[in-house]
Design a protein around this motif. Sequence first.
Motif, short mmCIF file in Angstrom:
data_model
loop_
_atom_site.label_atom_id
_atom_site.label_comp_id
_atom_site.label_asym_id
_atom_site.label_seq_id
_atom_site.Cartn_x
_atom_site.Cartn_y
_atom_site.Cartn_z
N ARG A 124 0.80 -1.22 0.00
CA ARG A 124 0.00 0.00 0.00
C ARG A 124 0.84 1.27 0.00
O ARG A 124 0.30 2.36 -0.15
N GLY A 157 -6.46 0.67 -5.11
CA GLY A 157 -6.81 1.95 -4.54
C GLY A 157 -5.74 2.55 -3.65
O GLY A 157 -5.95 3.61 -3.06
N ALA A 158 -4.59 1.89 -3.53
CA ALA A 158 -3.55 2.38 -2.62
C ALA A 158 -2.72 3.51 -3.20
O ALA A 158 -2.18 4.32 -2.46
N LYS A 195 -17.17 1.43 -6.95
CA LYS A 195 -15.81 1.95 -6.89
C LYS A 195 -15.64 3.25 -7.67
O LYS A 195 -14.75 4.04 -7.38
N GLU A 204 -12.28 -3.71 4.56
CA GLU A 204 -11.16 -4.62 4.35
C GLU A 204 -11.58 -5.86 3.56
O GLU A 204 -10.83 -6.34 2.70
N ASP A 216 -12.78 -1.19 -1.94
CA ASP A 216 -11.91 -0.07 -1.59
C ASP A 216 -12.35 1.10 -2.47
O ASP A 216 -12.24 1.04 -3.69
N VAL A 221 -10.41 1.15 6.43
CA VAL A 221 -9.43 0.73 5.43
C VAL A 221 -9.98 0.93 4.02
O VAL A 221 -9.25 1.31 3.10
N GLY A 222 -11.27 0.68 3.83
CA GLY A 222 -11.86 0.71 2.50
C GLY A 222 -12.29 2.07 2.00
O GLY A 222 -12.65 2.20 0.83
#
Length: 322
Positions: free
Chosen positions: A118, A156-157, A198, A251, A255, A274-275
Amino acid sequence: MKIWMILGSKEKLSTGAEMLAAARQIGEDRSACPTFVFPFGDGAQQAKDFAALGADVQIFAPGGKGDDLTPEGALFCLRACMAPGKEDFVLMPDAAMWRAVAPALAFHLEAAFAAGIRALRWEGEELFLGRQTWSGRRLAWLGLRGGPGVFTVAQGAFLPGERGEKSGSITSFAPLIPGGESRFCGEEPGAGVALGLKEARIIVAAGRGVGGPEGLDLLGKLATHLPGSILGGSRPVCDCGWLPYDRQIGETGADVAPELYLACGVSGASQHLVGMGRSGLVVVVNKDPAAPFFRHGDVGIVEDLGAFLPRLLEVLAEEKKK
């Protein structure tokens, strides 16, 4: 230094743009050559779209339907163009297919392997890889001196960067895929992610605090007043059957990175945060002033949803008449 970005035949352009951003971080000031690789083959138009991002594209054309290949076939294609002993890096999406291919390819290349990356940064000649632990509560850093390395990259990171000044080249290769022990036997619908979740500009997220299906009906009506919005939810909401699992954010769900994230009755557990951590403006509505989500929001409203939502819908209806 060569950086290979491995993608499936059905990957979206946005996924490629995110992976290219990660590749550029790895190759910064190191004369890197990022290349997209499609071991399953792909259409000419999509190859041109990916090349327009500013990286070369290598297409493997094994014959037949490209999306019918197994992890064995994908691994054979990749081994055909990658040899051990080079200071190369290989990036793949952190998805089921590639989680099977990546460690086997790392073994072939005598390379380091890390999953779910990430974050990335260089310190001198050492590359540090950030990956989440403890259900997203911590970011663990792994150090790697030079290469080679094979990594799966969390969706998505990385924020997509700007397109290159010129398009990359497109080349094709047709290896002979040997018969293997496994074969593709078809596919059937799974939980997946709801269409548009998304990509949504606005997400109205429901938590257990909405109270039940009646509360979700109110959120659905609210979403109709917000163009470009979609309804999502936390895992408890999906576990209760109030929303299908393809609407789950977190998670073990999707995301997302909308411009506006409206969290209604969501407590703010780390698995959910997280998402949605890359969201723009975050508005939190919860009757519990101690809800953890308030520490992560831009705007916080302490109010019972049963009173807040009907009044908000009245105001929006009045504004619409003007």
